[in-house]
Design an enzyme around this catalytic site. Structure first.
Site, PDB file in Angstrom:
ATOM      1  N   GLU A   1      60.800  27.232  32.451  1.00 15.76           N
ATOM      2  CA  GLU A   1      61.275  28.064  31.332  1.00 15.76           C
ATOM      3  C   GLU A   1      61.537  29.501  31.791  1.00 15.76           C
ATOM      4  O   GLU A   1      61.388  30.433  31.010  1.00 15.76           O
ATOM      5  CB  GLU A   1      60.268  28.049  30.176  1.00 15.76           C
TER       6      GLU A   1
ATOM      7  N   ARG B   1      33.642  39.502  38.926  1.00 14.28           N
ATOM      8  CA  ARG B   1      34.671  38.525  39.264  1.00 14.28           C
ATOM      9  C   ARG B   1      35.026  37.651  38.063  1.00 14.28           C
ATOM     10  O   ARG B   1      36.181  37.223  37.945  1.00 14.28           O
ATOM     11  CB  ARG B   1      34.179  37.622  40.413  1.00 14.28           C
TER      12      ARG B   1
ATOM     13  N   GLN C   1      29.391  39.055  40.953  1.00 17.76           N
ATOM     14  CA  GLN C   1      29.781  37.806  40.292  1.00 17.76           C
ATOM     15  C   GLN C   1      30.203  38.087  38.839  1.00 17.76           C
ATOM     16  O   GLN C   1      31.163  37.499  38.348  1.00 17.76           O
ATOM     17  CB  GLN C   1      28.607  36.809  40.333  1.00 17.76           C
ATOM     18  N   GLN C   2      29.504  38.995  38.182  1.00 21.84           N
ATOM     19  CA  GLN C   2      29.892  39.365  36.810  1.00 21.84           C
ATOM     20  C   GLN C   2      31.309  39.938  36.797  1.00 21.84           C
ATOM     21  O   GLN C   2      32.131  39.581  35.952  1.00 21.84           O
ATOM     22  CB  GLN C   2      28.922  40.426  36.262  1.00 21.84           C
TER      23      GLN C   2
ATOM     24  N   ARG D   1      23.314  28.272  39.133  1.00 28.65           N
ATOM     25  CA  ARG D   1      23.259  28.281  40.582  1.00 28.65           C
ATOM     26  C   ARG D   1      22.477  29.500  41.060  1.00 28.65           C
ATOM     27  O   ARG D   1      22.823  30.639  40.724  1.00 28.65           O
ATOM     28  CB  ARG D   1      24.685  28.330  41.129  1.00 28.65           C
TER      29      ARG D   1
END
Lengths: 645, 645
Positions: free
Chosen positions: A396, A300, A297-298, A278
């Protein structure tokens, strides 16, 4: 490396298809097939390939699945698919205890396809019932009970003639006629209704009205009733009975660690392939760059990729530890070591489930957002992953409540040691470092440049200090609260939020960091893989540690502005180093496209082609709505119903 | 206080129904009806009551709604309900600009019922199109376009004869025949498929193949084309055209702040009523206590209750600010103040949307988990709230990207000031404190006991320091990156993660804290409400601030162990002080049971009765599945399809 081949001659690890992602793959610093082989082992790779291929070639497993189906249709398909998996018999039940890596692989493959299927299948395999809190008088949430189960294991108070109560015991109760699936007399059984996820599984409830259970249907592993009505047990004390049950509680929690890891792997695979293809904005109006080129972005996404690897390794190692515990239980091992192992695994699984399920929850959410609107389209699967992962935080044992088990274990070790007391050690050695408690508390951070932090040994040392600090703080706080006259119940509750809870999480993070550090630094790691694996290890460790920076400063481990800054710089440096390896790292953990089932996550990276194809294949895309005439014919008469305001 | 009554004689604020929550209500420190009146005002209370009653009394609005419907049925119902809202005409479109509080109330009421309905309605009211990134050549995501829209506003490059390009301009394009709802020639229009939430709304895509648009369908607010083909514009420069569009961008973002706040209010209402009635464990085996009595549960939920109040007030005040901006635009105000107001609101909405949508996202998730398995049942609505809130993080600008607008605004102010430069001030005064930048950076934290922190003035001062610190750090980092030879594009990207991003968020948190502090400390607050409102203000402020403790230490504002500890103790003390007010605080913000639509969140607190009623009313609860015979007849033949492994 010569390509691995199946007996058919097909490669076990086929090359990814050509397409826009080819450029990103070409930049990787390591051969991904070699990492796949190191990470999984040859047998597992072959086994997974066989399962994935069987599902892909069988029309019953063709899409759709998940939230795009009605609940009824989904439950029907899921039931038929479950039956088909029995027909495939990928791993005979009798072989499971001797083939733990294949059990892991089977859970992972079915779960990657659909958790509703995997859970339904394993509930059958184990005759295992999800334990859930009572819904006042009824049993609620029981897996497979909504529509299909014919028998259930019910825990009830056992009274013998004379009115003596022997506590909770399991009974086998028939709830439906297997021929007609109609309920048995006295039984009201039904479906609890739609859940946020895993709707292929029919969770049910049951209420019993004076149902008679034959004596032989008491499940008598720990206690039995003679034909004359007397109670006999081979388990000497309540404590030991409790300790036996810890083992079975741990199994469920360890399985959930694995489920969470699978969800995280799928989510980061989708989001990273999307981010590498993208394009948005760029240095000039003409040139747009892949969003993965942006440091934001990296930051994140790449820590969650590292977390997927770190937690995957932790899960596999804990699963083997659990196997050892179960072998001991089967062999009726009554040694001190066996009991200690049970306690240690109980502590690890009680914090491991929270850590893994929360990391997956947050990771999937971050992946969803990092894919923007495309992540919000149901077809891209991030919504189903989030919904299917969600119960991992709850069942659980609620995560927040469960963490108390781990902090209690650690506080207990400290108390047992006392001044001049015994060494602190455990079968799996996860707590042995606490023996150096006082020395560790004297440590201080010494790195002064980001380069000093690029190996996970540095955050590992910081984590040891952090756990010791939180243990001391928790111990002191608990003592203070008790001295102030509070009951144990009140004192413990008042120590959870900022003491026992972070203690348990930090201890588990330390354990995950330590195991991943050791795994990536062992001599048998092939040289071409060393750099990338060590970067993953350092990134996961530093990123996790950075949540605790405030405590590192507060307790004096960090001082001065520089320490906090180099930690941040090191995280960003590792992200930058790993960004070109991201697509290849995803190739190692992602299943085939058919299983991943996400147009934006397909291996070729043909983002828009794949999306358009999927959009146009959806139901009635270009058709008018069935209710179109309502729109065209009856215009609203504005204000015709206006209320008096 | 005499009860408010409608003209019908019904009370505007009826007493809550009797039930188990009565005990919790009786413990409140303040009269909730007086807070409702102070918080909303009498006209708004009446107006909301009228809307809620109309919906409740109209069978078309009877349940189900949301994810428990098929997408087709949901879209049909949503369309019919939208038409019906026009018939009710609660607030004539022409009156909206003069009745901003009623606009707010209408958005809130429809949104509390269902966002799919509210969004569909307001898209019609505003002829407003959700701007979304291109899906390469097509328009994608357009609200109402999937099934029903007959016309669309399309932004396209305007070329005049001779080939001159005048940039993006809006055109009105007919896409469907209003009588048949079939597409116009040359138009391919369809539904984009299922989304994670808001599926009552038909989002669509459209592609155009040589569609002719008459000249008069160019929407000519800023530029027009004469019949001879010449381009004329009344807007002098591109910069001013850009500034005009900022106003309309802000509207969408401010609306999203409000949508997020509504979601958060609903979620905390459900979770807190549940927590006040759900009992688990206790000091003895016999006695179970409501889970809200546990400090952990208080800490998980009460800060989000405080956030719902703080952000609600922020939203309302920002909405009024936006109204002032829009009035100026309508009046063609070309003053410097108007331009500055546009920039300030752009900065506030660009960080306000991220802060509000993320707070709601995390808050809903926490509420979901805090309700355990009950939160995982679809009927309790927390899943729909999460799914419907999710796009708030993405549309009208991805949150992480949007924050850059705010940090750029703040860095610009600092640069404009320079050494000996102009005062820093803005029309809404949100940045005026920056004028004391250097002095503020010299401040240090002085509280030494938790009591010192129980008023929001203390975290307010800390936030001012924090924003100045992050502003200085961001400015220095950006200068360093530029000096190192990086392009502006690269330098800015490299400053986001640990500098500009937290700067924008901290600035917005400060603004929210400041406005809530001022609102709760003004003289006109009725005395019986002062204590509880100030506690909410302090809790929101301290809890938000506690995310930044690492920076407070790193930059020297905090020093020593004590500072961090008193911050934690103050948060827990405020939670303990507010726990008995929680149910009454929820009564103020929760809609009637019919609108809230959550069995575990009903006002009477009859948890199990309400749940059982709802479970047994679901579809085919006790019926066999339609595919039951498949189960009973065809047993799987285990291994009959076993592949070669």
């Amino acid at each position: 490396m010569a390509p691995l081949r199946e007996s058919s001659g097909d490669p076990v690890l086929p090359d990814p298809p050509q397409g826009p992602l080819h450029v990103a793959r070409a930049r990787a610093s390591f051969p991904w097939k070699e990492l796949a082989l190191f990470w999984e082992g040859e047998d597992t790779l072959r086994f997974k390939k066989a399962i994935f291929s069987a599902l892909e070639n069988d029309p019953l497993f063709a899409h759709p699945r998940g939230s795009r189906l009605s609940v009824e249709k989904y439950q029907e398909l899921n039931f038929l698919r479950c039956k088909r998996v029995f027909e495939y018999d990928f791993l005979p039940v009798g072989d499971m205890l001797d083939s733990l890596p294949r059990v892991l692989a089977l859970i992972e493959c079915l779960g990657m396809y659909d958790w509703s299927l995997a859970v339904k299948f394993f509930l059958h395999v184990l005759e295992f019932i999800i334990h859930s809190p009572d819904f006042e008088a009824a049993k609620f949430w029981v897996g497979n009970m909504g529509k299909t189960a014919t028998h259930a294991v019910v825990f009830a108070q056992l009274y013998t003639p004379g009115g003596q109560c022997h506590g909770l015991h399991p009974f086998l109760v028939q709830i439906r006629d297997p021929k007609t699936l109609l309920p048995m007399p006295g039984v009201m059984v039904g479906d609890i209704g739609k859940k946020l996820g895993q709707n292929g599984l029919d969770n049910g409830f049951a209420m019993f009205h004076k149902v008679r259970i034959p004596r032989q249907d008491l499940l008598n592993r720990s206690g039995d009733v003679t034909p004359e009505g007397a109670y006999v047990t081979h388990v000497k004390d309540v404590g030991q009975r409790f300790s036996e049950s810890l083992g079975s509680l741990s199994s469920g929690r360890v399985a959930i660690v694995g489920m969470s890891v699978v969800n995280l792997k799928l989510a980061v695979s989708i989001a990273l392939r999307f981010s590498a293809t993208r394009r948005q904005f760029g240095p000039t109006d003409k040139e747009e760059v892949p969003v993965l080129q942006y440091p934001m972005q990296q930051w994140r996404l790449l820590p969650y990729l590292a977390a997927a690897y770190a937690l995957d390794h932790f899960f596999k190692s804990l699963f083997l530890d659990l196997g050892e515990l179960q072998q001991g239980l089967l062999g009726k091992d009554r040694s001190v070591r066996q009991a200690e192992l049970g306690r240690e695994i109980h502590a690890l699984s009680s914090a491991g489930k929270p850590l893994a399920s929360w990391t997956a929850q947050r990771g999937i959410q971050e992946c969803r957002e990092a894919c923007g609107g495309h992540g919000y389209l149901a077809m891209n699967r991030l919504g189903d992953l989030r919904d299917d992962n969600d119960p991992n935080c709850t069942y659980e044992g609620d995560n927040s409540v469960l963490l108390q088990q781990t902090s209690r274990y650690l506080l207990g070790l400290l108390a047992r040691r006392g001044p001049g007391g015994a060494r602190i050690e455990s079968p799996l050695k996860t707590v042995d470092f606490l023996d150096g408690y006082a020395d560790i508390l004297g440590r201080r951070f010494e790195g002064s440049s980001p380069e000093d932090l690029l190996d996970s040994s540095v955050p590992l040392a910081a984590y040891e200090w952090l756990v010791c600090y939180l243990l001391r703080e928790s111990h002191q706080k608990l003592s203070r609260e008790k001295r102030s006259g509070k009951s144990d119940f009140e004192a413990i509750n008042d120590c959870q939020v900022y003491h026992c809870r972070p203690l348990a999480l930090a201890f588990l993070e330390l354990t995950v960091v330590r195991r991943f550090h050791e795994h990536t630094h062992q001599p048998r790691v092939p040289p071409p893989l060393r750099a990338v694996l060590r970067r993953l290890s350092a990134l996961y460790a530093l990123w996790s540690l950075s949540q605790h920076t405030a405590l590192l400063y507060r307790g004096g481990y960090f001082s001065g502005e520089r320490a906090g800054k180099v930690l941040e710089s090191a995280i960003l440096a590792l992200c930058a180093q790993l960004k070109d390896d991201a697509v290849a790292l995803v190739d190692v953990i992602a299943p085939p496209d058919f299983i991943l089932d996400s147009p934006i996550g397909r291996a070729d990276g043909e983002l828009y082609k794949n999306l358009w194809t999927a959009v146009l294949q959806e139901n009635k895309v270009l058709e008018r709505a069935s209710w179109w005439a309502e729109f065209a014919v009856n215009k609203p008469v504005i204000g015709s119903l206006k209320p008096k305001l």
